[in-house]
Design an enzyme around this catalytic site. Structure first.
Site, mmCIF file in Angstrom:
data_model
loop_
_atom_site.group_PDB
_atom_site.id
_atom_site.type_symbol
_atom_site.label_atom_id
_atom_site.label_comp_id
_atom_site.label_asym_id
_atom_site.label_seq_id
_atom_site.Cartn_x
_atom_site.Cartn_y
_atom_site.Cartn_z
ATOM 1 N N HIS A 1 0.823 -1.205 0.000
ATOM 2 C CA HIS A 1 0.000 0.000 0.000
ATOM 3 C C HIS A 1 0.859 1.258 0.000
ATOM 4 O O HIS A 1 0.875 2.021 0.961
ATOM 5 C CB HIS A 1 -0.945 -0.030 1.202
ATOM 6 C CG HIS A 1 -2.030 -1.048 1.032
ATOM 7 N ND1 HIS A 1 -2.445 -1.877 2.034
ATOM 8 C CD2 HIS A 1 -2.767 -1.393 -0.046
ATOM 9 C CE1 HIS A 1 -3.398 -2.680 1.585
ATOM 10 N NE2 HIS A 1 -3.604 -2.402 0.325
ATOM 11 N N GLU B 1 -5.709 -8.481 2.939
ATOM 12 C CA GLU B 1 -5.134 -9.569 3.752
ATOM 13 C C GLU B 1 -6.230 -10.288 4.541
ATOM 14 O O GLU B 1 -6.248 -11.521 4.613
ATOM 15 C CB GLU B 1 -4.075 -9.014 4.710
ATOM 16 C CG GLU B 1 -3.441 -10.117 5.549
ATOM 17 C CD GLU B 1 -2.579 -9.586 6.688
ATOM 18 O OE1 GLU B 1 -1.806 -8.635 6.469
ATOM 19 O OE2 GLU B 1 -2.690 -10.131 7.801
#
Ligand code: SF4
Length: 372
Positions: free
Chosen positions: A67, A156
């Site tokens: 990210h 995730e």
């Protein structure tokens, strides 16, 4: 190539000088652990290697590899394509295509889809994420529902939840203490089943029945959550199970493994130490706004200091203007008069696990320039 893209001589100098930088009235203290973690380091390394190893084949990422917008843009510039772009489709891939899986992993459904297309896969899933999956599979095989402390919208957590289902288990994702309280209340005394399912919506596996699926639970975490909160959530669930089933039979109803990764833990510990040991007036936390571990570092800082989570050094516009995302907010805002106009000022600095050092170095340079 990696060093050229992400290394910072300024950061090296600051580390060598007891993690401190002084320039005029400005002092910057850097946390002793910050920036790229081992999982991100490896994932980015694999992505660069993949491009070199397969120069003539189309190379894709399923989405962001980590990210951080800078890193993702660099990979785009190397010709790596993103399946998350609206014009790209997994269904059109074939055996000539190479697909890189990100550090936080992909769902079992995506993996099967890619497998069916016959693509070459480069799996950069971090070992610490694989460790969570191992525990979730164990829960599923033992008939325990995985209660995952995480963000249901995070890749995730979605990948981890899919592991539970793939191994015949159930899952429930809790984001915070408030949601955990609702789960604990249901464990203790039951309740309105439909209201519970309405509250948790897509945060539960298909066919989830709280009357059955909360009888045996195992705790797991998204690896980048706030450690202190994960521990508290574990304690809350454990206490509810003891109350419902007694201490003597707890092992039949509750299991827990610490699955916060050590890199996340180290960065959180380092920022706590920085706040305790250095006289910082304000904190700057650098990292993508969709980076979970960066957001949690900002939460820790904001509890005791004015804190500015910036996505990029350019957000530090001037001594009177900074663009940042306040803790808990969903959008970037502009703040004015954030830096004391005169006199000595001490700034604490840290960065998330997906932030390269060159951005930290650039932030220090910006701070030096604007503080005069
Ligand atoms: S934050 Fe932890 S789990 Fe995530 S990539 Fe880094 S080391 Fe791995």
């Amino acid at each position: 190539m990696l060093a050229e893209s992400y290394h910072s001589a300024i950061v090296d100098r600051i580390k060598a000088d007891d993690f401190t930088h002084r320039s005029g009235r400005l002092t910057v203290h850097l946390a002793r652990e910050f920036g790229f973690c081992y999982g991100v380091d490896r994932a980015v390394d694999y992505a660069y290697q993949t491009r070199q190893r397969f120069p003539d084949r189309p190379v894709f990422l399923t989405g962001e590899i980590i990210h951080n917008p800078h890193v993702n843009e660099k990979l785009r510039a190397m010709g790596i394509r993103f399946l998350s772009d609206s014009h790209e489709q997994i269904d059109q891939l074939g055996s000539d295509d190479v697909v890189i899986l990100p550090a936080f992993g992909v769902t079992t459904a995506t993996l099967q889809q890619l497998d069916r297309r016959g693509c070459t896969l480069v799996d950069t899933t971090c070992g610490s994420v694989l460790n969570v999956w191992k525990n979730v599979r164990r829960y599923a095989e033992g008939g325990f529902t995985s209660v995952i402390h995480g963000k249901v919208w995070h890749e995730e957590t979605q990948a981890t939840a899919s592991q539970a289902v793939a191994y015949g288990g159930r899952y429930l994702v809790v984001y915070d203490r408030a949601q955990t309280t609702a789960v604990c209340d249901y464990i203790r005394g039951g309740g309105d089943r439909d209201a519970f399912l309405r509250q948790f919506g897509s945060a539960v596996s298909a066919g989830f029945d709280p009357d059955i699926d909360l009888q045996r639970i195992g705790l797991a975490n998204q690896t980048t959550m706030l450690m202190s909160e994960s521990l508290e959530i574990g304690d809350m669930l454990r206490a509810a199970m003891v109350e419902r089933y007694s201490e003597a039979s707890l092992a039949d109803h509750y299991q827990a493994f610490d699955t916060i990764c050590s890199a996340t833990q180290d960065r959180q510990d380092a920022v706590v130490a920085l706040l305790r040991e250095r006289p910082v007036d304000l904190m700057i936390v650098i990292g993508g706004y969709n980076s979970s571990n960066t957001a949690n570092l900002a939460r820790i800082c904001a509890a005791s200091r004015p804190t500015f989570h910036v996505a990029d050094p350019d957000c530090i516009v001037s001594a009177t203007e900074i663009r940042h995302r306040p803790v808990g907010a969903t959008a970037e805002v502009a703040a004015s008069d954030w830096l004391p106009p005169q006199g000595p000022v001490t700034v604490g600095l840290t960065s998330g696990a997906s932030t390269p050092d060159n951005l930290v170095g650039a932030a220090v340079a910006r701070l030096s320039a604007i503080s005069g």
